[in-house]
Design a protein around this motif. Structure first.
Motif, PDB file in Angstrom:
ATOM      1  N   HIS A 171      -5.425   0.141  -1.113  1.00  0.00           N
ATOM      2  CA  HIS A 171      -5.020   1.081  -2.166  1.00  0.00           C
ATOM      3  C   HIS A 171      -5.668   2.452  -1.945  1.00  0.00           C
ATOM      4  O   HIS A 171      -6.872   2.533  -1.701  1.00  0.00           O
ATOM      5  N   PHE A 172      -4.852   3.503  -2.041  1.00  0.00           N
ATOM      6  CA  PHE A 172      -5.321   4.877  -1.903  1.00  0.00           C
ATOM      7  C   PHE A 172      -4.731   5.725  -3.018  1.00  0.00           C
ATOM      8  O   PHE A 172      -3.545   5.599  -3.332  1.00  0.00           O
ATOM      9  N   LEU A 230      -9.683   8.141  -4.166  1.00  0.00           N
ATOM     10  CA  LEU A 230     -10.051   6.793  -4.585  1.00  0.00           C
ATOM     11  C   LEU A 230      -9.431   5.794  -3.618  1.00  0.00           C
ATOM     12  O   LEU A 230      -8.340   6.019  -3.100  1.00  0.00           O
ATOM     13  N   MET A 231     -10.127   4.669  -3.415  1.00  0.00           N
ATOM     14  CA  MET A 231      -9.597   3.660  -2.508  1.00  0.00           C
ATOM     15  C   MET A 231     -10.206   2.298  -2.802  1.00  0.00           C
ATOM     16  O   MET A 231     -11.261   2.198  -3.434  1.00  0.00           O
ATOM     17  N   PRO A 285     -13.426  -0.734  -6.167  1.00  0.00           N
ATOM     18  CA  PRO A 285     -12.877   0.571  -5.797  1.00  0.00           C
ATOM     19  C   PRO A 285     -14.020   1.581  -5.638  1.00  0.00           C
ATOM     20  O   PRO A 285     -15.060   1.468  -6.281  1.00  0.00           O
ATOM     21  N   HIS A 286     -13.806   2.558  -4.791  1.00  0.00           N
ATOM     22  CA  HIS A 286     -14.816   3.584  -4.567  1.00  0.00           C
ATOM     23  C   HIS A 286     -14.111   4.897  -4.246  1.00  0.00           C
ATOM     24  O   HIS A 286     -12.893   4.935  -4.070  1.00  0.00           O
ATOM     25  N   ASP A 305     -18.833   7.090   1.190  1.00  0.00           N
ATOM     26  CA  ASP A 305     -18.247   6.178   0.213  1.00  0.00           C
ATOM     27  C   ASP A 305     -19.153   6.202  -1.013  1.00  0.00           C
ATOM     28  O   ASP A 305     -20.343   5.898  -0.912  1.00  0.00           O
ATOM     29  N   LEU A 306     -18.592   6.577  -2.165  1.00  0.00           N
ATOM     30  CA  LEU A 306     -19.391   6.743  -3.373  1.00  0.00           C
ATOM     31  C   LEU A 306     -18.840   5.898  -4.511  1.00  0.00           C
ATOM     32  O   LEU A 306     -17.620   5.768  -4.648  1.00  0.00           O
TER      33      LEU A 306
END
Length: 182
Positions: free
Chosen positions: A63-64, A85-86, A94-95, A106-107
């Motif tokens: 997912h993007f 977001l992904m 999700p991050h 990646d946060l």
């Protein structure tokens, strides 16, 4: 009994369409001048059902969101600051993918908020630099004009005297406007 009050539609239902070509020969209804019906819309089930922000279509496991990027000021295809977001295959939550110049992080939501705070804290510095640059550009332009005028006339004293007169005149006008506004 036809209850349709539109006589044109009632007429078309009652009488099959017949057309004539310019030659006078009748056309069949398949040769009508009307355009074909538009294609049916895509089924509504093509959007991602896992995340409302996901731009992937159909059954998906990766997912993007759209990539939100500040465009390159030089017009390049890549931006210099972006976030997206992904989520991949449900193996981790999700991050946010945070893209800086030549970096990728990646946060989680707290990490993204820390970056937002850092950017916000940096904006006054950028604003101060822009103000300093504007003043320096103005000084440079004034110096360029003065040098060109001195070179043209060969009389630095007269040019500087005229500039001083213009500054005094501008100050007097500004003071007069200030007093008139009181």
């Amino acid at each position: 009994m036809n209850t349709n009050l539109n006589p044109t539609k009632a007429h078309h239902r009652a009488v099959p369409p017949t057309f004539t070509r310019n030659s006078g020969a009748p056309c069949t209804p398949t040769n009508t001048p009307h355009p074909p019906a538009p294609p049916a819309p895509a089924p509504a089930d093509t959007t991602c059902t896992a995340y409302s922000w996901c731009v992937e279509t159909g059954p998906d496991h990766i997912h993007f969101s759209p990539n939100h990027t500040i465009p390159d000021p030089r017009g390049g295809k890549d931006g210099y600051l972006g976030v997206q977001l992904m989520e991949f295959d449900g193996t981790r939550p999700p991050h946010a993918g945070f893209q800086g110049p030549d970096t990728w992080s990646d946060l989680d939501s707290a990490g993204l908020r820390r970056e937002i705070t850092r950017i916000r804290e940096h904006l006054p510095v950028l604003e101060a630099l822009a103000n300093q640059l504007a003043a320096d550009e103005l000084d440079w332009e004034i110096n360029r004009i003065v040098r060109a005028e001195i070179e043209r006339t060969g009389d630095a004293t007269a040019v500087l005297s005229h500039i001083l007169h213009l500054f005094r005149q501008a100050r007097a006008e500004a003071e007069a406007e200030g007093e008139a506004g009181r």
